[in-house]
Write a protein that holds these residues in place. Structure first.
Motif, PDB file in Angstrom:
ATOM      1  N   TYR A 283      -7.028  10.039   3.778  1.00  0.00           N
ATOM      2  CA  TYR A 283      -6.858   9.125   2.650  1.00  0.00           C
ATOM      3  C   TYR A 283      -5.555   9.484   1.955  1.00  0.00           C
TER       4      TYR A 283
ATOM      5  N   ARG B 138      -2.155   8.501  -0.443  1.00  0.00           N
ATOM      6  CA  ARG B 138      -1.756   7.575  -1.507  1.00  0.00           C
ATOM      7  C   ARG B 138      -0.629   6.652  -1.040  1.00  0.00           C
ATOM      8  N   ALA B 139      -0.688   5.420  -1.545  1.00  0.00           N
ATOM      9  CA  ALA B 139       0.247   4.396  -1.090  1.00  0.00           C
ATOM     10  C   ALA B 139       1.673   4.677  -1.552  1.00  0.00           C
TER      11      ALA B 139
ATOM     12  N   GLU C 102      -5.063   3.883   3.205  1.00  0.00           N
ATOM     13  CA  GLU C 102      -4.077   3.921   2.151  1.00  0.00           C
ATOM     14  C   GLU C 102      -4.770   3.844   0.798  1.00  0.00           C
ATOM     15  N   GLY C 103      -4.430   4.728  -0.110  1.00  0.00           N
ATOM     16  CA  GLY C 103      -4.980   4.671  -1.458  1.00  0.00           C
ATOM     17  C   GLY C 103      -4.437   3.471  -2.203  1.00  0.00           C
ATOM     18  N   ALA C 104      -4.997   3.212  -3.365  1.00  0.00           N
ATOM     19  CA  ALA C 104      -4.574   2.011  -4.077  1.00  0.00           C
ATOM     20  C   ALA C 104      -4.166   2.309  -5.511  1.00  0.00           C
ATOM     21  N   GLY C 105      -3.842   3.562  -5.764  1.00  0.00           N
ATOM     22  CA  GLY C 105      -3.283   3.875  -7.065  1.00  0.00           C
ATOM     23  C   GLY C 105      -4.311   4.117  -8.143  1.00  0.00           C
TER      24      GLY C 105
ATOM     25  N   ILE D  23     -10.498  -3.091   0.473  1.00  0.00           N
ATOM     26  CA  ILE D  23      -9.207  -2.634  -0.044  1.00  0.00           C
ATOM     27  C   ILE D  23      -8.056  -2.976   0.910  1.00  0.00           C
TER      28      ILE D  23
ATOM     29  N   GLN E 212      -4.953  -5.327  -0.047  1.00  0.00           N
ATOM     30  CA  GLN E 212      -3.590  -4.820   0.114  1.00  0.00           C
ATOM     31  C   GLN E 212      -2.736  -5.791   0.917  1.00  0.00           C
TER      32      GLN E 212
ATOM     33  N   TYR F 174      -7.966  -0.570  -9.476  1.00  0.00           N
ATOM     34  CA  TYR F 174      -6.823   0.141  -8.908  1.00  0.00           C
ATOM     35  C   TYR F 174      -5.506  -0.365  -9.478  1.00  0.00           C
ATOM     36  N   ALA F 175      -4.665   0.586  -9.824  1.00  0.00           N
ATOM     37  CA  ALA F 175      -3.376   0.231 -10.417  1.00  0.00           C
ATOM     38  C   ALA F 175      -2.526  -0.609  -9.477  1.00  0.00           C
ATOM     39  N   GLN F 176      -2.803  -0.482  -8.187  1.00  0.00           N
ATOM     40  CA  GLN F 176      -1.941  -1.136  -7.214  1.00  0.00           C
ATOM     41  C   GLN F 176      -2.080  -2.662  -7.193  1.00  0.00           C
ATOM     42  N   PHE F 177      -3.231  -3.166  -7.633  1.00  0.00           N
ATOM     43  CA  PHE F 177      -3.465  -4.603  -7.498  1.00  0.00           C
ATOM     44  C   PHE F 177      -3.056  -5.375  -8.744  1.00  0.00           C
TER      45      PHE F 177
END
Ligand SMILES: Cc1cc2nc3c(=O)[nH]c(=O)nc-3n(C[C@H](O)[C@H](O)[C@H](O)COP(=O)(O)O)c2cc1C
Ligand code: FES
Ligand code: FES
Lengths: 123, 597, 157
Positions: free
Chosen positions: B235, B237-238, B277-280, C27, C31, C66-69
């Motif tokens: 796992y 991080r992105a 991939e992690g998503a933050g 996820i 992504q 998630y911060a990424q989205f």
């Protein structure tokens, strides 16, 4: 990448890879070629090629081939130094490519200095 | 691959790439080709050396010449001088911060000579994209040995005997953890690599993933064998695109070579590996949250027990370890547990990688045996404080850790010693701060971070950190109250005991340790409305010393809000009502006539 | 609009397809969809929900966790100003402020009106040795000073 299906094959790949990355290990045996402007002009590159060829032909391990700049003995170029572990460094001069295999064989491998070509012992 | 006389290693880690090492590599290759040297010299792209600040880094072997800050035009010079004529390019050698003496050899750099690089041994030395180069460094030998000579139980015993403990923060015995999972009934089990590296200021995992990915794969395969798992996840991080790329490539290569996948090395052992991939979200670094995230859910922690060893990913027994932990496994199995246990101190065996950052001269990745003192790390390896300023503290362990002071400089580093002193080993972030850093501000910084990253599932963490942060903000703005310190301690202690997961359980640490060692700074903020370090903008005033000001007008031009007035060659004046305390004038003043207090 | 909507739905369906009947796809699907459109359009979320039989509420739950989205359109370039410890100690707040003032963003705004930039603070991009750092798209800029900010930004159109 071919498949590695048993221990024997893994070992073979290891030996081959070690040989190919040997330049990154400080070799205990060193061949040092003078490649300053004068060295190159006198044909230092040819000496280097001859040395590399001989080392490859004999499959020598633990040897590093290094280059050095001008050491102030330009009149004797091309130069090649041999260092064996625990022994003083020996400088050969006025070399021709044909001299190289003998120096590698006698000195580097067997430890017998080829006196007639020696021009100095820097240390 | 063929045999070359000389290997030129160019760092392709994240740090050096951002400094343009791609172009350097290209220029070297072109130059070598143009001079007809391409049969005797090869250029290799490596992973991070951990000395990113001096990057881009180029090393020429067999001599081992270490070049720093190499630009493309310098690469041309390296070809023309060093490669063609054997003359070292002095100008590009590493200069030691303290003596400004050029150091030609890798091994002689104080930054490296005092380190013991076991985990990082391949980083910056091999091409991480080449399986062969990893194999040349005894890669996959340990896996072969384990699969053919050892029972799974023996492997678990060996890892136990080595004394290896989790490098992801907790420091739990890896062998014990493996044993729990191994004893859990199968048939389906998972091994997981935690490459979420959320601790801000730490990058050792990134460096390993980028610089030596196969070591992690091999470690995981050995672990899978020991615990009876046949599937694994990494796992990552992105924010680490390069690490992900290298992982994917190494997995493909290892599968092709039959070192991963079905019937590995003809032994009948199967192991497949995926990258997620992690998503933050910082909390996803917590093991149960991470598993939720792999399953596609919100990354919220689950209460434990049940522990992952009993009920983990998709309800199956799972074992999760940190990148650095996995990276040690193959070497332990290759050299034997005694070899590893030989390094270290007390109950902390082996070495630990630290990310040394902040106000030190040499920042970078530092691997030292456990038991090394903080002084050795900060001063001998780190080269002391930038600009000869005064050392104030080191912050160890990131948002879960704490600050240690001058009195701890001679403390041998181990899990226990750091915890006793109020910090934690954590993932190994080591941030050095000097006299210009305000400890209250530092505590506020970390709490802001944990507060933002709190997942909100449990109340002590969600509400408690918010309350603590409010108090800290108040203090740094000059509105602190006398009872605030006691309240911080009370709240902090409560949050630590009542939170669901490690995030909340450790979030108050930065506040509590700064209170323990720098209480006077809090008091100065509260009682005198003064920031001793001159960092909290609300509490400082910027003034011009008329005796020193020559009226050069540089500050007037630098001020973004036109708060400075005065005629040329006359002392200038700052209008305090207009001043936003940005400090721009302080930076430009050539006469040090502007004071920030 | 209608053709655009159709595209969103179709593209999303294609992304979901390989995950049908498999676990753990939410996820990665989000992504990919975000990679495709730069954010998560409502339309796409509805499609994912229909295709995977995962409740829309749960999807939004994941997406907002998630911060990424992102649920709103974003700029062509993403500026990630590192606010990690190493960068903080070496003055990253000043860098962040300078980026904001260069882009003339108002309080609370993260994307420039012309959709050229979106700015987002992150905690550590792993280049701490070069602190303070900023990542624009996939490119890391290290050893920044406030004065280097305009130059750095001018490289991205
Ligand atoms: C909030 C939080 C964040 C964490 N982040 C990480 C991380 O980024 N990387 C990591 O390896 N472990 C992290 N951990 C620790 C993991 O939960 C877990 O203990 C670790 O991955 C186990 O591996 P180890 O035994 O090899 O250390 C975190 C824990 C908490 C509570
Ligand atoms: S990236 Fe090159 S030394 Fe770290
Ligand atoms: S703290 Fe900024 S890159 Fe790590």
């Amino acid at each position: 990448m071919p498949k590695i299906s048993n221990l024997e094959e893994l070992k073979k790949l290891r030996d081959k890879s070690i040989a190919e990355t040997a330049a990154r290990k400080e070799g205990r045996f060193r061949v040092i070629i003078g490649l300053g402007t004068c060295g190159i002009a006198a044909g230092g590159r040819k000496i280097m090629e001859a040395a590399m060829e001989e080392i490859a032909k004999r499959g020598l391990k633990d040897v590093s081939v290094e280059t050095t700049g001008c050491i102030g003995m330009c009149q004797n170029e091309p130069l090649m130094d041999i260092v064996r572990p625990g022994e003083p460094r020996v400088t050969y001069g006025n070399l021709k490519p044909e001299d190289v295999p003998r120096i590698i064989a006698d000195h580097l491998v067997n430890g017998n200095v080829v006196e007639e070509k020696v021009i100095g012992r820097p240390e | 691959m063929a045999t070359f006389r000389s290997h030129v290693l160019v760092c392709g880690g994240t740090g050096c790439t951002s400094g343009g090492s791609d172009k350097v590599l290209e220029t070297l290759r072109e130059g070598i080709k143009a001079n007809g040297l391409d049969k005797e010299i090869t250029v290799v792209q490596t992973g991070c050396h951990g000395m990113c600040e001096a990057g881009p880094i180029v090393i020429v072997y067999p001599e081992g010449t270490f070049y720093t800050h190499v630009k493309p035009q310098d690469a041309k010079e390296i070809v023309a001088e060093h490669l063609l004529k054997g003359r070292v390019v002095e100008r590009l050698l590493y200069k030691e911060a303290m003596h400004s003496e050029a150091v030609p050899h890798y091994k002689e750099l104080p930054f490296y000579s005092k380190q013991v690089r076991l985990t990082l041994r391949n980083c910056g030395y091999i091409d991480p994209d080449s399986l062969e180069e990893y194999v040349a460094r005894d890669g996959y030998q340990a896996l072969a040995k384990v699969l053919t000579e050892k029972t799974p139980e023996q492997v678990v015993e060996d890892i136990k005997a080595s004394g290896l403990r989790g490098r992801g923060g907790g420091g739990f015995s890896t062998g014990m953890k493996w044993m729990f999972c191994a004893k859990s009934p199968g048939p389906k089990k998972y091994v997981i690599c935690n490459a979420d590296e959320g601790d801000p200021g730490a990058f050792m995992d990134r460096s390993l993933l980028e610089g030596d990915p196969h070591a992690i794969l091999e470690g995981m395969a050995i672990g899978a064998y020991a615990m009876g798992a046949d599937e694994g996840y990494i796992y990552c991080r992105a924010e680490y695109p390069l690490a992900i790329k290298r992982l994917l490539k190494s997995i493909t290569d290892a599968e092709e070579a039959g070192l991963l996948g079905e019937n590995i090395l003809g032994t009948g052992f199967n192991f497949t590996l995926h990258v997620k991939e992690g998503a933050g979200a910082f909390v996803c670094g917590e093991e149960t949250a991470l598993m939720n995230s792999i399953e596609g859910k919100r990354g919220m922690p689950r209460p434990r027990p049940p522990f992952p060893a009993i009920k983990g990913l998709w309800g199956k027994p799972s074992n999760i370890n940190n990148v650095e932990t996995w990276a040690n496994v193959a070497q332990i199995m290759f050299h034997g547990p005694e070899w590893y246990a030989n390094y270290g101190y007390d109950k902390s065996r082996g070495t630990k990688v630290f990310a040394l950052t902040g106000k030190v001269n040499n920042t970078g990745l530092v691997e030292v045996p456990m038991g090394t003192t903080i002084r050795e790390v900060v001063f001998d390896i780190g080269g002391g404080i930038i600009g000869g300023k005064k050392f104030k503290a080191v912050q160890i362990g990131g948002p879960s850790g704490g600050c240690l002071t001058e009195q701890h400089l001679d403390l041998p580093i181990s899990y226990e010693s750091l915890t006793a002193a109020g910090a934690i080993m954590g993932s190994g972030g080591l941030v050095v701060v000097d006299e210009d850093t305000c400890m209250v501000d530092m505590a506020k910084f970390f709490l802001e971070f944990t507060q933002r990253e709190s997942c909100g599932k449990c109340i002590p963490c969600r509400e408690g950190t918010k309350k603590m942060l409010d108090i800290l903000i108040r203090i740094t703005e000059g509105n602190g109250r006398e009872e605030d310190i006691d309240n911080l301690i009370y709240l902090g202690t409560q949050i630590k005991t009542a939170s669901l997961c490690g995030l909340g359980q450790t979030a108050p640490n930065p506040v509590l340790t700064t209170l323990r060692y720098f209480r006077h700074e809090y008091e100065a903020h509260i009682r005198e409305k003064r920031c001793p370090a001159g960092a909290c903008t609300a509490l400082i005033t910027i003034t011009i010393d008329p005796a020193k000001c020559v009226g050069c007008t540089k500050c007037t031009k630098a001020c973004p809000v036109n708060a400075i007035s005065g005629t040329v060659k006359q002392p200038h004046l700052i209008d305090q009502d207009k001043c936003i305390k940005c400090g721009a004038c302080v930076e430009v003043c050539p006469f040090k006539a502007i004071d920030k207090k | 609009m209608s053709t655009a909507t159709k595209d969103v739905a179709q593209v999303t369906k294609d992304i979901v397809a390989p995950w049908k009947g498999k676990r753990g796809g939410i996820i990665p699907i989000l992504q990919k969809v975000q990679h495709e459109f730069g954010y998560l359009p409502d339309e796409a979320m509805v499609t994912i929900s229909e295709e995977t039989k995962v409740a829309l509420a749960e999807l939004y739950g994941v997406a907002t966790f998630y911060a990424q989205f992102h649920l709103k359109p974003r700029g062509r370039h993403i500026i990630r100003v590192c606010r990690g410890t190493a960068c903080h100690v070496r003055g990253s707040l000043g860098i962040l402020e300078r980026v904001i003032s260069e882009l003339k963003l108002h309080e609370g705004e993260v994307t420039t009106p012309d959709l050229r930039f979106t700015i987002e603070p992150v905690a550590c991009i792993g280049a701490c040795g070069l602190a303070p750092c900023v990542m624009v798209d996939d490119e890391t800029h290290g050893r920044l000073t406030k004065d280097k900010v305009p130059d750095m930004l001018s490289k991205y159109e």
